[in-house]
Each structure stands twice: as C-alpha cells, then as structure tokens.
Design a protein around this motif. Structure first.
Motif, mmCIF file in Angstrom:
data_model
loop_
_atom_site.group_PDB
_atom_site.id
_atom_site.type_symbol
_atom_site.label_atom_id
_atom_site.label_comp_id
_atom_site.label_asym_id
_atom_site.label_seq_id
_atom_site.Cartn_x
_atom_site.Cartn_y
_atom_site.Cartn_z
ATOM 1 N N PRO A 28 -19.725 19.233 10.378
ATOM 2 C CA PRO A 28 -18.945 18.683 10.390
ATOM 3 C C PRO A 28 -17.502 19.630 9.547
ATOM 4 C CG PRO A 28 -19.670 16.992 10.831
ATOM 5 C CD PRO A 28 -21.085 18.005 10.055
ATOM 6 N N ALA A 29 -18.305 20.139 9.023
ATOM 7 C CA ALA A 29 -17.059 21.079 7.653
ATOM 8 C C ALA A 29 -16.723 22.224 8.337
ATOM 9 C CB ALA A 29 -17.603 20.793 6.524
ATOM 10 N N ALA A 30 -18.409 22.903 8.612
ATOM 11 C CA ALA A 30 -17.718 24.308 9.967
ATOM 12 C C ALA A 30 -16.828 23.867 10.812
ATOM 13 C CB ALA A 30 -19.348 24.637 10.125
ATOM 14 N N ALA A 31 -16.927 23.072 11.786
ATOM 15 C CA ALA A 31 -16.450 22.610 12.598
ATOM 16 C C ALA A 31 -14.280 22.689 12.220
ATOM 17 C CB ALA A 31 -16.965 21.346 13.304
ATOM 18 N N VAL A 32 -14.465 22.058 12.110
ATOM 19 C CA VAL A 32 -12.942 22.533 10.416
ATOM 20 C C VAL A 32 -12.560 23.726 10.533
ATOM 21 C CG1 VAL A 32 -11.595 21.576 8.652
ATOM 22 C CG2 VAL A 32 -13.105 19.101 9.684
ATOM 23 N N VAL A 33 -13.664 23.698 9.789
ATOM 24 C CA VAL A 33 -12.967 25.125 9.122
ATOM 25 C C VAL A 33 -13.014 26.760 10.009
ATOM 26 C CG1 VAL A 33 -13.509 27.742 8.253
ATOM 27 C CG2 VAL A 33 -14.180 25.306 7.170
ATOM 28 N N GLU A 34 -13.786 26.137 11.634
ATOM 29 C CA GLU A 34 -13.320 27.300 12.448
ATOM 30 C C GLU A 34 -12.805 26.724 13.290
ATOM 31 O OE1 GLU A 34 -17.396 26.415 14.171
ATOM 32 O OE2 GLU A 34 -18.504 27.837 13.002
ATOM 33 N N LEU A 35 -11.844 26.045 13.484
ATOM 34 C CA LEU A 35 -10.675 25.966 14.450
ATOM 35 C C LEU A 35 -10.007 26.278 13.671
ATOM 36 C CD1 LEU A 35 -9.011 24.263 16.366
ATOM 37 C CD2 LEU A 35 -9.020 22.158 14.941
ATOM 38 N N ALA A 36 -9.374 25.358 12.024
ATOM 39 C CA ALA A 36 -8.958 25.594 10.825
ATOM 40 C C ALA A 36 -8.433 27.714 11.276
ATOM 41 C CB ALA A 36 -8.449 25.635 9.834
ATOM 42 N N GLY A 37 -9.225 28.169 11.532
ATOM 43 C CA GLY A 37 -8.983 29.785 11.633
ATOM 44 C C GLY A 37 -9.040 30.374 13.143
ATOM 45 N N ARG A 38 -8.530 29.701 13.643
ATOM 46 C CA ARG A 38 -7.962 29.569 14.992
ATOM 47 C C ARG A 38 -6.630 29.099 15.582
ATOM 48 N NH1 ARG A 38 -12.242 27.181 17.388
ATOM 49 N NH2 ARG A 38 -11.915 25.709 17.830
ATOM 50 N N LEU A 39 -6.209 28.832 14.114
ATOM 51 C CA LEU A 39 -4.817 27.865 14.125
ATOM 52 C C LEU A 39 -3.666 28.712 13.541
ATOM 53 C CD1 LEU A 39 -5.463 24.261 13.291
ATOM 54 C CD2 LEU A 39 -4.980 25.269 15.976
ATOM 55 N N GLU A 40 -2.313 28.339 14.187
ATOM 56 C CA GLU A 40 -1.181 29.375 13.533
ATOM 57 C C GLU A 40 -0.179 28.367 14.170
ATOM 58 O OE1 GLU A 40 -1.118 31.945 11.492
ATOM 59 O OE2 GLU A 40 0.909 31.750 11.391
ATOM 60 N N PRO A 41 1.129 28.397 13.226
ATOM 61 C CA PRO A 41 0.156 28.437 11.841
ATOM 62 C C PRO A 41 -0.421 27.977 11.136
ATOM 63 C CG PRO A 41 2.403 26.984 11.871
ATOM 64 C CD PRO A 41 1.913 27.025 13.374
ATOM 65 N N ALA A 42 -1.138 28.478 10.012
ATOM 66 C CA ALA A 42 -2.322 27.271 9.284
ATOM 67 C C ALA A 42 -2.189 26.185 9.129
ATOM 68 C CB ALA A 42 -2.204 28.105 8.589
ATOM 69 N N VAL A 43 -3.085 25.592 8.823
ATOM 70 C CA VAL A 43 -3.224 23.892 7.675
ATOM 71 C C VAL A 43 -4.065 23.660 7.319
ATOM 72 C CG1 VAL A 43 -2.864 22.942 10.432
ATOM 73 C CG2 VAL A 43 -5.565 22.903 9.131
ATOM 74 N N THR A 44 -3.034 22.824 6.058
ATOM 75 C CA THR A 44 -3.816 23.126 4.793
ATOM 76 C C THR A 44 -4.178 20.878 4.879
ATOM 77 O OG1 THR A 44 -1.940 21.761 3.867
ATOM 78 C CG2 THR A 44 -2.418 23.915 3.654
ATOM 79 N N LEU A 45 -5.620 21.077 4.078
ATOM 80 C CA LEU A 45 -6.007 19.565 4.029
ATOM 81 C C LEU A 45 -6.023 19.134 2.592
ATOM 82 C CD1 LEU A 45 -9.709 19.778 5.726
ATOM 83 C CD2 LEU A 45 -7.322 19.337 6.834
ATOM 84 N N ARG A 46 -5.765 17.436 2.709
ATOM 85 C CA ARG A 46 -5.514 17.164 1.056
ATOM 86 C C ARG A 46 -5.717 15.339 1.575
ATOM 87 N NH1 ARG A 46 -0.679 13.903 -0.193
ATOM 88 N NH2 ARG A 46 0.721 15.006 1.895
ATOM 89 N N LYS A 47 -6.483 14.968 0.266
ATOM 90 C CA LYS A 47 -6.949 13.492 -0.348
ATOM 91 C C LYS A 47 -4.946 13.030 -0.470
ATOM 92 C CE LYS A 47 -11.887 13.086 -0.681
ATOM 93 N NZ LYS A 47 -12.673 13.043 -1.783
ATOM 94 N N PRO A 48 -4.481 11.882 0.539
ATOM 95 C CA PRO A 48 -3.505 10.688 0.094
ATOM 96 C C PRO A 48 -3.034 11.510 -1.551
ATOM 97 C CG PRO A 48 -4.899 9.216 1.113
ATOM 98 C CD PRO A 48 -5.584 11.105 0.910
ATOM 99 N N GLU A 49 -3.392 11.361 -2.773
ATOM 100 C CA GLU A 49 -3.359 12.040 -3.586
ATOM 101 C C GLU A 49 -3.473 13.252 -4.692
ATOM 102 O OE1 GLU A 49 -1.600 9.569 -5.248
ATOM 103 O OE2 GLU A 49 -1.641 8.112 -3.332
ATOM 104 N N GLY A 50 -4.072 13.642 -3.609
ATOM 105 C CA GLY A 50 -4.500 15.074 -3.820
ATOM 106 C C GLY A 50 -4.125 16.332 -3.937
ATOM 107 N N VAL A 51 -4.157 17.024 -3.751
ATOM 108 C CA VAL A 51 -3.917 18.828 -3.884
ATOM 109 C C VAL A 51 -4.499 19.173 -2.217
ATOM 110 C CG1 VAL A 51 -3.408 21.459 -4.857
ATOM 111 C CG2 VAL A 51 -3.534 18.806 -6.359
ATOM 112 N N ALA A 52 -3.050 20.263 -2.149
ATOM 113 C CA ALA A 52 -3.274 20.486 -0.526
ATOM 114 C C ALA A 52 -4.761 22.134 -0.499
ATOM 115 C CB ALA A 52 -2.242 20.255 0.214
ATOM 116 N N VAL A 53 -5.676 22.319 0.257
ATOM 117 C CA VAL A 53 -6.388 22.787 0.195
ATOM 118 C C VAL A 53 -7.141 24.274 1.317
ATOM 119 C CG1 VAL A 53 -7.710 21.754 -1.862
ATOM 120 C CG2 VAL A 53 -8.472 21.458 0.604
ATOM 121 N N ASN A 54 -6.582 25.143 1.381
ATOM 122 C CA ASN A 54 -6.278 25.618 2.554
ATOM 123 C C ASN A 54 -7.912 25.484 4.095
ATOM 124 O OD1 ASN A 54 -6.502 27.587 4.755
ATOM 125 N ND2 ASN A 54 -6.559 29.746 3.568
ATOM 126 N N ALA A 55 -8.105 24.882 4.914
ATOM 127 C CA ALA A 55 -8.775 24.482 5.524
ATOM 128 C C ALA A 55 -9.565 25.519 6.431
ATOM 129 C CB ALA A 55 -7.702 23.482 6.949
#
Lengths: 101, 551
Positions: A28-55
């Motif tokens: 599942p993580a690989a699937a997220v990364v593969e999709l993220a690589g195709r998205l423009e503009p890029a997306v970030t992910l985070r937990k509700p209280e967390g710091v955003a990371v590069n998907a």
C-alpha cells in the motif's frame, strides 16, 4: 516568472481513513508513492496533529506509520490541488493489499 | 572449533567456506576534492546503477522477493533522500559520504519506530552500502564463485542476494545473524538447503576451510575430523541420491507414501519430477474461482482427466469444490456473512447448491471411467458422520469407487470412529483444524500466534483420528502445511497417519527424515509432543527426544 501573481493559493486539505488492513506499509505504501509521483501539484500527508511529509518519499510515508483506520490529512496547494487531493484520498481509502487469499 | 546456531531442517552438509564479500568501508568524512557538479553527477549515476541492478534482480526473482526488491527501488529513487544527498554535497562532502549519511539517517528514522519499519531500515542500509560500493568501485554482497560447491557464510542475506543465489553452487548456508523465522531461513527451507542461522563468530572462519554444517544439531564444525567429513559426505550423498526415486518409508520399512498437493496440470508435472508417489490433494477450485458460470460437466471431466493422466498411474485424490463465503464464486450468491470462516463454506456450499456438487461428482466419475489412473474423491469441511454418509451416498450414486472426507472441523475428529464406518479414507487438513480448534481466524494477523499445528490440543485431535484409522485399518492422510515440516511429519506418523501430502518442494526433506526413524521411535516422539502444554513446548520436547545419531 510571473511573480506578480503569487496569489496566496489556499491549501486544499481533506481527511481520509486508511482503508488497507495492513496500513500504509509495504505494497500500500508503494501504491501511494507511485501515485504521488504522477500528481501535479504534489501532495503531502500527515497525521491530524503531525507534520506534513512528501507523499513521493517512500521513507517518509513509512515513517508516519499510518495504520488501518488511522486518519490521514492529504494536502496540496496550487492550480489543480483539488484534483491531486481527490485522487490521493480515493486511493488511500481503498484496500491496496490485493493479496487476500 | 564448533560454532553453535539455530538449524533449519535436519540435513547435514560438508564443503569449503566462501564468505560473502563485503569489502565496502565507511567513506571518509573529509571534504571532496571534486566540484559540486561532478559529485552530484557521480551520485546520480551511482543511484541509477543501483536502481537498475535491483530492478534487474526483481525481474529474475519473481514472487515475494521481487516485491521487496521493487520497494528497495522506490527507496533508491526517494526524492527526500536525494535532497539530503544534494545538501551534503553542497556542503562540500563527497558523493560517497553524502549517500552514506543520507541512507543511514533514513534507516535510523525507521529503526526508531520499531516493528515493520525497523525491518525496512535494513533495506535502506543495504542500499546505502550498495551505492557507496558502486561509487568506490568495490564489490558488495557478491555471491562468491568457485569451481566446486561451497558453504556460503554471511552476516545475513539481503533479499537482493537471496534472489540470485545459485543453488548448484551452494551446499549450505550459514549466517551469523538472522533467526529461524526470518527471510533467510524461510528461503533455505523452501529450497531444501542445509542451513544454520544466528551462529555468532562464523564470519571468522577463513575461506576454503572445510566445515561440516549440521542443521539438526545447529552446529558448524570448522575443524572436523576426517571421519566426521566422510560421515557427513555419506549422509549428503544419501539425501541427494534418495531424492526422486525411493518411496517414503520409515527405517523399519513401514511404507508412508509421500504425496503432493497440486492445483493444476503444471503442478502435476512438478510433483512427479520431485518424486511424489501420488497426489494427496487436488484442489479443484481453479476451474471455478474465476469463472462467470459453473464449468460444464464436460469441461471439468476433460481437465480432471488431463491431470490424472499426467500422474502416469499414480493415485490422485481430488477434493470437491472448497469455496463459499470465504472464497466467493461469481455464479453462486451466498450473501454476506459476518463470519465467513464459520459460515457456508466447503461441503456446506454443496449442500446449499446440490446441482453444483452433483455435476462435479459426475465429471469425476467420467474421469474415473476414462481409466487413465487411480482416482479417489473427498469432500472438505465435513462436520460429522451423518454429513460424511450423505456425501458418500451422493458420490456412490455418481459411480465413484473410493470416497473419503477431510477432517478439518474438531467435531468430526472427536467422532472419527463413526466417520470411518462410512468412508473409505480420511485426510486431515491441519490448517483449518488448527484454526477451528484454537478459535483463531487464519486471516487475522492479530491472532496468528494461535495458528500453530504443533499445539498439543491439535495433535491430540489428530491422535484421535489416528486411533480410529488404525482400528478400521483404513488410510489416514494429512494434507496441510504440517506435513511439510519434517519433524512434525514424524509426530504425525507416530499419531497414526499413514500418508503425507505436501508441496512438492518439501518431499525431499520429509523423505530423508522419515527414513531415519522406526515406528517405535516416531510413536515415542508423538507421545512426547502430546504431553507438552504449548506448541513451543511440544517442539522442544520432540527435539529433545530425537535419538541422537540422526545421520
């Protein structure tokens, strides 16, 4: 350089619950990364209280330890941000581990 | 000197040591003599080369190994890792140092999280070393080559290494790290390699030292006597020569036919190549699971006949359709079930749609009439003698001669002597029997620890079926994963099992192990297992009770 139009693009943000039983690890993580690589503009992910990371970063996605049922905040900014966020939210909500036999 | 670790399997091997070459060192922390642009270009090229190599290995490996390797490729291409490399190079570091720091830093990040993430940390470290090795032009993780077969000694094997291991060259695998349940041990078992893992100090053994690797004892002897070498060689040759030909038997000559679990014609060919004496479980689901509608009697009969013919006269035991709420069929709507493991599955599907079952029995009867080999037929998930009787009468109506049932439900094991009155044979499915005895869903990782066929409760139920089989003088087979564990196979035979059916790859080890013990000895081992109170305790009790001279 059209610096004059640095219009403060508001951040598009949407929450989604992790649909994969195994969480966002391995396949599942690989699937997220593969999709993220195709998205423009890029997306970030985070937990509700967390710091955003590069998907697009497999290491950073793994480092968030998103488990089944966890809330993930998907964010993007700029033209087409809604579409990027929509696609990522749709993916994360799914069961991404096809091996269920 | 004797090094001690944990053995995988029971075999023994002898050969000269070849250590895996890891000559890469931590790169110098000093400033680079090259320009920023040159260093960036070097780093980019090295990462490309590492990614290409891993992709190549993934293609060759296939299966789960390919998946791990593909994940590693994503790590090599990780943009956040690249950002760190770029930042370090901009500060004047060499690309070697920059890559080393970036991958180690990311590995530390994952390690701190523990669990699954910590396992991925090892993958990141592996990539870091690979990249540094590429940049400095030294070998990394190179499987040694030699003119003669050798004992491969390594710290631990990465997925990338194991994927390309040439087994014609490797007679045994010895690692200083790893555990019996880890990747390396699983690989060794799947490929029938002699292995000792988690043996500290083995990396000190110089290349070319002839060692004896004894998986049963979990030892690596680096100064074996010539008598010990000769003995080990004899055992090794015996195992190899035994491989395809001889039928399964105990040391006193008691025949224990060794059969294969298959689900297609190509499986059937592999089974005969690996020396299976027949098929103890032919899964017929392949014809149904992807089908939009039930396959016709003609289609089914043709498929079954092809498989039976491929076995060239060896017995084939076909299991009727084992589908249901757990493995849904497109053409049979069973509705939603909250608890499919306890719902309409196995023979219960056939009770719900009798035509489906009758058609299959008709197709099997036509295969029997084609007379291309011996065909036995059994039903899965039978709950008691009455259900067994119902199935047997349907099968007999169709004209089938040898009809049996699978015992996977504890209720059926408890009344096994009643069941044996109405059937010709029984086969135990240990995976489901364990799931139902321990009340632990096989699909639920949170209760995976309960899914252990070594549990004395499961073994006692098998023992009850064994007693009924012995009293009725009818065959009792086991076709679950338990049969492929050589030591557990001894216990099963001690409990009264008369044939074992398994993945063809496991045949060799089980055959070699059975041949070392007599009927009396396996009964004693079974008694030791039954007396334990946990699965772990049963394992230990049997290991301890194994008569010492195994070889």
């Amino acid at each position: 350089m059209n610096t004059e139009s640095v219009q403060e693009d508001s951040i598009v943000s949407q929450e989604v619950i992790v649909g994969s039983k195994a969480g966002l690890h391995a396949r599942p993580a690989a699937a997220v990364v593969e999709l993220a690589g195709r998205l423009e503009p890029a997306v970030t992910l985070r937990k509700p209280e967390g710091v955003a990371v590069n998907a697009k970063s497999i290491v950073k996605v793994l480092s968030q330890n998103f488990s089944h049922g966890d809330l993930v905040v998907v964010e993007s900014q700029g033209e087409g941000a809604e579409e990027s966020v929509r696609q990522m939210v749709e993916l994360i909500a799914q069961e991404l581990d096809s091996e269920s036999d | 000197m004797i090094y001690t670790g944990l053995g995988v399997g029971l075999s023994v091997a002898v050969g000269p040591v070849r250590r895996m070459a890891h000559t890469v060192h931590e790169p110098d922390a000093g400033p680079s003599a090259l320009s920023r642009e040159v260093e960036l270009e070097r780093a980019k090229r090295a990462l490309d080369a590492v990614a290409a190599e891993l992709e190549h290995r993934a293609q060759r490996a296939g299966g789960p190994a390919a998946e791990v390797l593909s994940a590693q490729v994503l790590m090599v291409r990780d943009p956040d890792v690249w950002d760190e490399i770029e930042a370090s190079i901009s500060e004047g570091l060499s690309s070697e140092r920059a890559a080393f720091l970036a991958f180690r830093g990311m590995a530390e990040l994952l390690k701190s999280l523990g669990g699954t993430q910590a396992e991925r940390a090892a993958d990141l470290e592996d990539i870091g070393w690979r990249t540094v090795a590429n940049l400095t032009g030294v070998p990394y993780g190179v499987i040694p080559v030699a003119d003669e077969p050798f004992v491969l000694v390594a710290d631990d094997l990465s997925p990338a290494d194991t994927a390309v291991l040439d087994l014609d060259q490797v007679v045994a695998l010895v690692t200083s790290g790893g555990s019996p349940t880890a990747h390396t041990a699983i690989l060794a078992r799947a490929r029938g390699l002699t292995a000792v893992v988690s043996a500290p100090g083995v990396l000190d053994i110089p290349d070319d030292t002839v060692v004896v690797v004894d998986a049963a004892a979990g030892t690596v002897d680096s100064e074996p006597t010539s008598a010990r070498i000769a003995e080990a060689k004899a055992a090794q040759i015996a195992v190899e020569d035994d491989s395809p030909a001889s039928p399964g038997r105990l040391s006193d000559g008691t025949a224990i036919p060794l059969l294969a679990n298959i689900g297609s014609v190509s499986d059937a060919r592999e089974a005969t190549a690996k020396g299976a004496e027949g098929v103890g479980l032919l899964r017929t689901e392949f014809l149904f699971l992807d089908a939009a509608e039930a396959p016709s009697v003609e289609t089914q009969a043709a498929e079954y006949t092809e498989i039976v013919a491929a076995l060239e006269g060896r017995k084939v035991t076909a299991r009727t359709l084992d589908a249901g709420a757990d493995k849904p069929l497109a053409f049979l709507d069973l509705g939603h079930e909250d608890n499919p493991a306890l719902g309409v599955r196995g023979i219960r599907t056939g009770r719900k749609d009798e035509k489906l079952l009758k058609d299959q029995l008709e197709a099997l009867a036509r295969t029997q009439a084609a007379d291309v080999g011996e065909l036995w037929v059994m039903a899965p998930m039978i709950s008691d003698a009455a259900e067994a009787e119902w199935f047997v009468s349907l099968a007999r109506e169709a004209g089938l001669k040898t009809v049996g049932v699978m015992i996977e439900v504890p209720s059926c094991a408890v009344v096994a002597e009643q069941v044996y009155e109405v059937v010709d044979f029984v086969s135990i499915g240990t995976n489901d029997l364990t799931q139902y005895t321990m009340a632990a869903d096989r699909q639920n990782g949170a209760v995976a620890a309960y899914q252990d066929a070594w549990h004395p409760a499961v073994l006692r139920l098998i023992g009850m079926v064994g007693k009924a089989a012995t009293a009725s003088k009818k065959p009792l087979s086991v076709c679950g994963e338990a049969a492929s564990d050589p030591v557990l196979a001894l216990v099963l035979v001690g409990l009264g099992v008369t044939s074992l059916s398994m993945t063809p790859k496991a045949l060799r080890d089980v055959r070699a192990t059975l041949a070392r013990f007599s009927s009396d000895e396996v009964r004693e081992l079974a008694a030791a297992a039954l007396a334990a109170s946990t699965a772990e305790g049963a394992r230990e009790a049997v290991r301890a009770a194994l008569p010492r001279p195994l070889r």
